[in-house]
Design a protein around this motif. Structure first.
Motif, PDB file in Angstrom:
ATOM      1  N   ARG A 175       0.829  -1.208   0.000  1.00 26.61           N
ATOM      2  CA  ARG A 175       0.000   0.000   0.000  1.00 26.61           C
ATOM      3  C   ARG A 175       0.866   1.262   0.000  1.00 26.61           C
ATOM      4  NH1 ARG A 175      -2.688  -3.095   4.069  1.00 26.61           N
ATOM      5  NH2 ARG A 175      -4.553  -4.119   3.242  1.00 26.61           N
ATOM      6  N   ILE A 176       1.998   1.208   0.733  1.00 29.56           N
ATOM      7  CA  ILE A 176       2.918   2.356   0.751  1.00 29.56           C
ATOM      8  C   ILE A 176       3.466   2.605  -0.650  1.00 29.56           C
ATOM      9  CG2 ILE A 176       5.192   3.111   1.559  1.00 29.56           C
ATOM     10  CD1 ILE A 176       4.538   1.744   4.234  1.00 29.56           C
ATOM     11  N   TRP A 177       3.816   1.537  -1.351  1.00 27.14           N
ATOM     12  CA  TRP A 177       4.316   1.694  -2.721  1.00 27.14           C
ATOM     13  C   TRP A 177       3.249   2.307  -3.616  1.00 27.14           C
ATOM     14  CZ3 TRP A 177       6.740  -3.892  -3.249  1.00 27.14           C
ATOM     15  CH2 TRP A 177       7.871  -3.960  -2.425  1.00 27.14           C
ATOM     16  N   GLU A 178       1.997   1.910  -3.389  1.00 25.53           N
ATOM     17  CA  GLU A 178       0.914   2.487  -4.175  1.00 25.53           C
ATOM     18  C   GLU A 178       0.769   3.975  -3.872  1.00 25.53           C
ATOM     19  OE1 GLU A 178      -3.927   2.039  -4.833  1.00 25.53           O
ATOM     20  OE2 GLU A 178      -2.868   0.643  -3.517  1.00 25.53           O
ATOM     21  N   SER A 179       0.850   4.332  -2.585  1.00 20.07           N
ATOM     22  CA  SER A 179       0.726   5.744  -2.200  1.00 20.07           C
ATOM     23  C   SER A 179       1.852   6.584  -2.781  1.00 20.07           C
ATOM     24  CB  SER A 179       0.733   5.869  -0.670  1.00 20.07           C
ATOM     25  OG  SER A 179      -0.369   5.189  -0.096  1.00 20.07           O
ATOM     26  N   ALA A 180       3.036   5.973  -2.964  1.00 18.07           N
ATOM     27  CA  ALA A 180       4.190   6.690  -3.508  1.00 18.07           C
ATOM     28  C   ALA A 180       4.142   6.782  -5.030  1.00 18.07           C
ATOM     29  CB  ALA A 180       5.485   6.010  -3.065  1.00 18.07           C
ATOM     30  N   GLY A 181       3.120   6.188  -5.652  1.00 17.70           N
ATOM     31  CA  GLY A 181       3.011   6.253  -7.099  1.00 17.70           C
ATOM     32  C   GLY A 181       3.791   5.180  -7.829  1.00 17.70           C
ATOM     33  N   ILE A 182       4.315   4.211  -7.081  1.00 18.50           N
ATOM     34  CA  ILE A 182       5.087   3.133  -7.701  1.00 18.50           C
ATOM     35  C   ILE A 182       4.157   2.108  -8.341  1.00 18.50           C
ATOM     36  CG2 ILE A 182       6.669   1.218  -7.214  1.00 18.50           C
ATOM     37  CD1 ILE A 182       7.802   2.973  -4.916  1.00 18.50           C
ATOM     38  N   LEU A 183       3.060   1.816  -7.693  1.00 11.69           N
ATOM     39  CA  LEU A 183       2.076   0.860  -8.191  1.00 11.69           C
ATOM     40  C   LEU A 183       0.755   1.584  -8.438  1.00 11.69           C
ATOM     41  CD1 LEU A 183       2.736  -2.142  -5.747  1.00 11.69           C
ATOM     42  CD2 LEU A 183       3.758  -1.736  -8.001  1.00 11.69           C
ATOM     43  N   SER A 184       0.042   1.096  -9.425  1.00 13.21           N
ATOM     44  CA  SER A 184      -1.279   1.676  -9.707  1.00 13.21           C
ATOM     45  C   SER A 184      -2.246   0.550 -10.071  1.00 13.21           C
ATOM     46  CB  SER A 184      -1.193   2.702 -10.836  1.00 13.21           C
ATOM     47  OG  SER A 184      -0.608   2.110 -11.991  1.00 13.21           O
ATOM     48  N   PRO A 185      -2.573  -0.291  -9.108  1.00 14.50           N
ATOM     49  CA  PRO A 185      -3.451  -1.428  -9.405  1.00 14.50           C
ATOM     50  C   PRO A 185      -4.870  -0.981  -9.739  1.00 14.50           C
ATOM     51  CG  PRO A 185      -3.165  -1.189  -7.039  1.00 14.50           C
ATOM     52  CD  PRO A 185      -2.215  -0.221  -7.680  1.00 14.50           C
ATOM     53  N   ALA A 186      -5.531  -1.812 -10.510  1.00 10.40           N
ATOM     54  CA  ALA A 186      -6.946  -1.570 -10.815  1.00 10.40           C
ATOM     55  C   ALA A 186      -7.784  -2.073  -9.639  1.00 10.40           C
ATOM     56  CB  ALA A 186      -7.328  -2.300 -12.097  1.00 10.40           C
ATOM     57  N   ARG A 187      -9.073  -1.822  -9.702  1.00 13.05           N
ATOM     58  CA  ARG A 187      -9.994  -2.274  -8.668  1.00 13.05           C
ATOM     59  C   ARG A 187     -11.019  -3.224  -9.286  1.00 13.05           C
ATOM     60  NH1 ARG A 187      -9.226  -0.575  -3.099  1.00 13.05           N
ATOM     61  NH2 ARG A 187      -7.790   1.200  -3.195  1.00 13.05           N
ATOM     62  N   ARG A 239       5.279  -7.118 -12.084  1.00 11.61           N
ATOM     63  CA  ARG A 239       6.627  -6.758 -12.529  1.00 11.61           C
ATOM     64  C   ARG A 239       7.098  -5.473 -11.858  1.00 11.61           C
ATOM     65  NH1 ARG A 239       6.527  -3.882 -17.824  1.00 11.61           N
ATOM     66  NH2 ARG A 239       5.904  -2.321 -16.270  1.00 11.61           N
ATOM     67  N   ASP A 240       6.218  -4.471 -11.802  1.00 13.02           N
ATOM     68  CA  ASP A 240       6.578  -3.211 -11.158  1.00 13.02           C
ATOM     69  C   ASP A 240       6.885  -3.416  -9.681  1.00 13.02           C
ATOM     70  OD1 ASP A 240       6.106  -2.006 -13.587  1.00 13.02           O
ATOM     71  OD2 ASP A 240       4.154  -1.171 -13.020  1.00 13.02           O
ATOM     72  N   ALA A 241       6.105  -4.282  -9.014  1.00 14.17           N
ATOM     73  CA  ALA A 241       6.322  -4.551  -7.591  1.00 14.17           C
ATOM     74  C   ALA A 241       7.642  -5.271  -7.362  1.00 14.17           C
ATOM     75  CB  ALA A 241       5.160  -5.373  -7.035  1.00 14.17           C
ATOM     76  N   GLU A 242       7.967  -6.210  -8.237  1.00 17.06           N
ATOM     77  CA  GLU A 242       9.246  -6.918  -8.108  1.00 17.06           C
ATOM     78  C   GLU A 242      10.412  -5.951  -8.289  1.00 17.06           C
ATOM     79  OE1 GLU A 242       8.894  -9.974 -11.016  1.00 17.06           O
ATOM     80  OE2 GLU A 242       7.977 -11.411  -9.620  1.00 17.06           O
ATOM     81  N   LEU A 243      10.284  -5.060  -9.233  1.00 19.98           N
ATOM     82  CA  LEU A 243      11.330  -4.058  -9.459  1.00 19.98           C
ATOM     83  C   LEU A 243      11.445  -3.124  -8.255  1.00 19.98           C
ATOM     84  CD1 LEU A 243      13.377  -2.600 -11.191  1.00 19.98           C
ATOM     85  CD2 LEU A 243      11.497  -1.446 -12.371  1.00 19.98           C
ATOM     86  N   ALA A 244      10.309  -2.699  -7.716  1.00 22.13           N
ATOM     87  CA  ALA A 244      10.325  -1.829  -6.536  1.00 22.13           C
ATOM     88  C   ALA A 244      10.993  -2.524  -5.359  1.00 22.13           C
ATOM     89  CB  ALA A 244       8.899  -1.421  -6.165  1.00 22.13           C
ATOM     90  N   HIS A 245      10.681  -3.805  -5.177  1.00 17.53           N
ATOM     91  CA  HIS A 245      11.257  -4.561  -4.066  1.00 17.53           C
ATOM     92  C   HIS A 245      12.773  -4.641  -4.196  1.00 17.53           C
ATOM     93  CE1 HIS A 245      11.378  -7.178  -0.710  1.00 17.53           C
ATOM     94  NE2 HIS A 245      11.500  -8.309  -1.357  1.00 17.53           N
TER      95      HIS A 245
END
Length: 231
Positions: A135-147, A162-168
């Motif tokens: 959720r923190i990554w999403e708040s930082a604009g790193i992830l933008s999942p759909a609902r 893929r974006d989450a793996e790169l962020a990690h």
């Protein structure tokens, strides 16, 4: 040896040496009649090993290793070392996976298929992080999942994973969230991967340096164990 003699070799203060003794990172010193500490070659070997372990595994793990050794728990110390090597291998595998993913990026905006959809919990387990971190990554604009239109829950598609793996990976490399967001945005839009390539090369150098540091630490720790056994 005096505390100053041990400290001088590493550019430390004498108080730092006393603190390391107090915390169990080097063995207790003998005392003269007047109460002054007397260190030996065993203490010098212990200090070299401890500082090398700090460089290889970090302060908490280095302290755990030395405390375990001085408590007679060699296997406990080795377990901490094994975990460090295991983490290094996982980081190398993740780096290889990200490089492979980047190599297959299309020249235009990411058009990854909506296959392999994950929930936030499933993604967190895959990366071995908490849902709160995602959720923190999403708040930082790193992830933008759909609902999900029915439940409203987040859904992470292949490109999100893929974006989450790169962020990690980049977080493990010490990169701040805002910089990660910039790199991930470049990958997501496929507008150029020069920044990403530099980041991956930098992390590769960090992994190599850590691997070499682990070799150095293992050698100095082995010397300390031999020295301690023969004293």
């Amino acid at each position: 040896m005096r505390p100053a003699d041990l400290a001088r070799e590493h550019g430390l203060s004498t108080q730092a040496v006393r603190n390391y003794e107090r915390d169990g990172f080097i063995p207790p010193a003998e005392r003269t009649r007047s109460g002054y500490r007397v260190y030996t070659g065993v203490h010098a070997a212990a200090l070299r090993a401890y500082l090398a372990l700090v460089a290889a595994h970090g302060y908490p793990a280095a302290g755990q290793i030395m405390n375990a050794l001085h408590g007679g728990a060699l296997d406990d110390a080795l377990i901490v070392i094994d975990r460090g090597h295991g983490q290094l291998l996982r980081d190398r595998d993740t780096l290889a996976s990200v490089r492979e993913a980047v190599a297959g990026l299309p020249p235009g905006p990411d058009k990854a298929a909506d296959s392999g959809v994950l929930t936030i919990g499933e993604l967190a387990r895959r990366l071995r992080v908490t849902p709160a971190t995602v959720r923190i990554w999403e708040s930082a604009g790193i992830l933008s999942p759909a609902r999900d239109p029915t439940t409203g829950y987040r859904v992470f598609r292949a490109s999100d994973t893929r974006d989450a793996e790169l962020a990690h990976l980049l977080r493990r490399g010490g990169y701040p969230l805002d910089r990660i967001a910039t790199v991930v945005h470049q990958v997501r839009t496929a507008g150029g991967t020069e920044t990403l390539s530099r980041a991956l090369e930098d992390w590769q150098r960090r992994l190599t340096a850590r691997g070499v540091a682990m070799l150095d630490a293992a050698s100095l720790l082995s010397q300390y164990l031999s020295c301690s056994a023969n004293s």
